[in-house]
Structure formats: C-alpha cells, structure tokens
Design an enzyme around this catalytic site. Structure first.
Site, PDB file in Angstrom:
ATOM      1  N   LYS A 203       2.143  -4.438   5.591  1.00  0.00           N
ATOM      2  CA  LYS A 203       1.531  -3.481   4.678  1.00  0.00           C
ATOM      3  C   LYS A 203       1.561  -2.115   5.342  1.00  0.00           C
ATOM      4  O   LYS A 203       1.015  -1.928   6.430  1.00  0.00           O
ATOM      5  CB  LYS A 203       0.099  -3.896   4.366  1.00  0.00           C
ATOM      6  CG  LYS A 203      -0.622  -2.894   3.475  1.00  0.00           C
ATOM      7  CD  LYS A 203      -1.939  -3.417   3.000  1.00  0.00           C
ATOM      8  CE  LYS A 203      -2.682  -2.360   2.205  1.00  0.00           C
ATOM      9  NZ  LYS A 203      -3.958  -2.858   1.707  1.00  0.00           N
ATOM     10  N   LYS A 256       4.528  -4.664   1.328  1.00  0.00           N
ATOM     11  CA  LYS A 256       3.846  -3.750   0.420  1.00  0.00           C
ATOM     12  C   LYS A 256       3.899  -2.334   0.971  1.00  0.00           C
ATOM     13  O   LYS A 256       3.601  -2.154   2.140  1.00  0.00           O
ATOM     14  CB  LYS A 256       2.397  -4.211   0.287  1.00  0.00           C
ATOM     15  CG  LYS A 256       1.529  -3.304  -0.543  1.00  0.00           C
ATOM     16  CD  LYS A 256       0.136  -3.816  -0.500  1.00  0.00           C
ATOM     17  CE  LYS A 256      -0.757  -2.822  -1.217  1.00  0.00           C
ATOM     18  NZ  LYS A 256      -2.139  -3.143  -1.098  1.00  0.00           N
TER      19      LYS A 256
HETATM   20  C1  PBG Z   1      -7.114  -2.669  -0.084  1.00  0.00           C
HETATM   21  C2  PBG Z   1      -5.913  -2.702  -0.931  1.00  0.00           C
HETATM   22  C3  PBG Z   1      -5.168  -1.580  -1.319  1.00  0.00           C
HETATM   23  C4  PBG Z   1      -4.191  -2.044  -2.207  1.00  0.00           C
HETATM   24  C5  PBG Z   1      -4.350  -3.430  -2.334  1.00  0.00           C
HETATM   25  N1  PBG Z   1      -5.419  -3.833  -1.521  1.00  0.00           N
HETATM   26  C6  PBG Z   1      -5.339  -0.143  -0.999  1.00  0.00           C
HETATM   27  C7  PBG Z   1      -5.346   0.288   0.394  1.00  0.00           C
HETATM   28  O1  PBG Z   1      -4.919  -0.412   1.303  1.00  0.00           O
HETATM   29  O2  PBG Z   1      -5.820   1.408   0.622  1.00  0.00           O
HETATM   30  C8  PBG Z   1      -3.220  -1.158  -2.905  1.00  0.00           C
HETATM   31  C9  PBG Z   1      -2.577  -1.704  -4.139  1.00  0.00           C
HETATM   32  C10 PBG Z   1      -1.965  -0.675  -5.003  1.00  0.00           C
HETATM   33  O3  PBG Z   1      -1.872   0.531  -4.676  1.00  0.00           O
HETATM   34  O4  PBG Z   1      -1.535  -1.064  -6.103  1.00  0.00           O
HETATM   35  N2  PBG Z   1      -7.186  -3.467   1.025  1.00  0.00           N
END
Ligand code: PBG
Length: 332
Positions: A203, A256
C-alpha cells in the site's frame, strides 16, 4: 467492392485476428467477470440515510438498512463480496481508536445485519485505526511518532471484534510491521481459524486517497503517512512486503492503488501463489467521473478499459467503486 491488392509480400498480418467481433471474441486473452469484483461501501449511523460524498459523484455514506439493500443488489449482480468502511462520529474518536473494539459499534452491528439478511455475500472488513482515531493515523501516535507494536495489539483486538460479529475476511490496511502475524494469532487463539486475511501488502503513500478521506473524515490531523505507507518509487520493497505477509499468514495480498501501480501488480503476480487483489481507489474513481462529467471521456468505455487493465496486469480480485456498474454491463 474494392479488393485490397497485395503489393507487399506480407506473411504476418496480425490484423486478421481482429477482423470481426466474432474473431476478436475468439482470440481475447482476458475477460472480466462479476466474480472478480468487490464492492466497497461507506457506512454511517442512522436509518434510511444516503449521504452523498462530494468528491465521489454517485457514491454515498449509507445507513445499515441501505448497506443491506446494496449487498442484496450485489448478490443479484453476481458480485461475491463487499468491503465495509465506517464513518465514526468525532465524539467517539480517541488516540487509541477505542470505538473499534466496541462489540456493539456501528461496524459490528452492520456485519450482523448482513450475516442475518444477506448470508450469500462475503463480508470484508477494514482493520485500521484511522476512521476511529482522533489523530487520523493508522497507528497509535505518541509525540508525533507512530508506534508500531502498540498498534499491533489494537489491530489484533479490532480484527477479533470484527470476526466475532461475523466478518468473513479481515483486511488490514495499516502497513504496520508484523500486523498480519499478530492478527492471525489473535484470531486463532479466539477460535476464528476460518476467518481469512486479505493483506493490503503493498500500500503506497498515494495522493489518490483524497476522496476516501473526505468520505470518512479520516485524514491525518498532523503529518503524513509516509513512515508506514510505501514510497511510490519502490517496486522491490513491495515484493518484500508481500512475501512477509504471506509468511505471516495472509490468505490473499493486495496492491493499492491499482492503475498507477500495474507494474507492481504484475510483479507480485509472478512471485506469489495466493490470490492477488488490487484496489482501484477513490481518487482513481474520481478522475474518471470528473472527466466524464465534463464530457471529456466516455465513462462506460473508460471504466471497462481501466478495470480490464488491472485484471490483465494480474489482479484476480478487484476492489472498485464501479463494481455494480461493471457487473451490470457484464450481465446485460
Ligand atoms: C485506511 C484506508 C484508506 C483507504 C482504504 N483504507 C485511506 C488511507 O490509507 O489513508 C483508501 C481507499 C481509497 O482511496 O479508495 N486505512
């Protein structure tokens, strides 16, 4: 009719395989199916509420009754799973994300309603502190630092709370070191050996999460997420993260965002033997929506092309805000 006279000695003519819809269909290498899709949904308190998300046109924060309706629709469209993200009242947020451990909190109540009323949908839950944290971070913050191992304890308990409510798969999205192992052992000790783990393994600290943070009011109150989410410049590090998560017990791994990281998806697919997921995130969704609203793109075509590209790169599980639209097109 004019014949195309062959002036050249061309043996190889790849265009022959593109001559007609029938031939193109025959030689098509990748196909989307609703089986691959996961529908993310934003959950909020109340009854009969559909609260529009400004930066995600056509998307809403939904009360539990509407989540149940969406889940039924998803099942009817052949979508196997939903992923739930709760909006928590500011008054319930604290530095330790205590509300995430409440067995009667918004998310556990929603999971129980789904298990009761839509038993055929798989329920995936987000394991991360940020929606519940007064600091808006995915870890416990002390004097500006994110403390890894204190966070693990909270995440493990949060996952158990979600499993107790009936979550089929828990999905840690926090990027703390060792969280998959901590969650796996906590689940097993409590008897939840069948609850799966979908790890957000690679991520990235991405600019494309903006609309999601609007939706959940979960943006960091100070600093950024770069000490835990990955540097967009790194590919080898993604492979390290993925292999560690699998060693620690991840059943599925995720990359992601998706579209800006197709090379990462492809590289991960090459080295693992578990299912690979990708999250087409909120900012990627918003870009397509915004361009289409201006008449600059054909939304349907751009959406299908984008989704197919993520699948072609190697993701067999696609979390996408377009899941229902795509499934509708595939089943019409
Ligand atoms: C939080 C989380 C996020 C997303 C999924 N879980 C945001 C972040 O890490 O700040 C983002 C998903 C999206 O932007 O569609 N843990």
């Amino acid at each position: 009719m004019t014949e195309d006279i062959a002036f050249f000695d061309l043996i190889q003519r790849p265009r022959r395989n593109r001559r007609s819809p029938a031939i193109r269909k025959m030689v098509r290498e990748h196909r989307l199916s609703p089986d691959h899709l996961v529908l993310p949904l934003f959950l909020r308190d109340g009854t009969d509420i559909q609260d529009p998300i400004h930066s995600m046109p056509g998307y809403f924060r939904l009360s539990i009754d509407h989540i149940v309706r969406e889940a039924k629709e998803a099942v009817a469209l052949g979508i196997p799973a939903i992923a739930l993200f709760p909006l928590i009242d500011d008054a319930k947020k604290d530095p330790r994300a205590t509300e995430s451990l409440n067995p009667d909190g918004l998310l556990p109540r929603c999971i129980r309603a789904l298990k009761d009323q839509v038993p055929d949908i798989a329920v995936i839950t987000d394991v991360a502190m940020d929606p519940y944290s007064s600091d808006g971070h995915d870890g416990y913050v002390e004097r500006g630092r994110i403390l890894n191992d204190v966070t693990l304890e909270i995440l493990a308990q949060m996952a158990v709370n979600q499993a107790k409510a009936g979550a089929d798969i828990v999905a840690p999205s926090d990027m703390m070191d060792g969280r998959v192992g901590a969650i796996r052992s906590a689940l097993d000790i409590e008897g939840f050996t069948d609850t799966g783990i979908l790890a957000y393994s690679a991520k990235y600290a991405s600019a494309f999460y903006g609309p999601f943070r609007d939706a959940l009011d979960s943006a960091p109150r100070a600093g950024d997420k770069k000490t835990y989410q990955m540097d967009p410049a790194n590919l080898r590090e993604a492979l390290r993260e993925v292999l560690l998560d699998i060693e620690e017990g991840a059943d599925m791994v995720m990359v992601k965002p998706a579209l800006a990281y197709l090379d990462v998806i492809a590289a991960v697919r090459q080295i693992v033997d578990v299912p690979v997921a990708a999250y087409h995130v909120s900012g990627e969704f918003a870009m397509l929506k915004a361009a289409a609203e201006r008449g600059w793109l054909n939304l349907e075509a751009a959406m299908m092309e984008t989704t197919l590209a993520i699948h072609r790169a190697g993701a067999s599980i696609l979390l996408t805000y377009f899941a229902k639209d795509i499934a509708r097109i595939l089943t019409r």
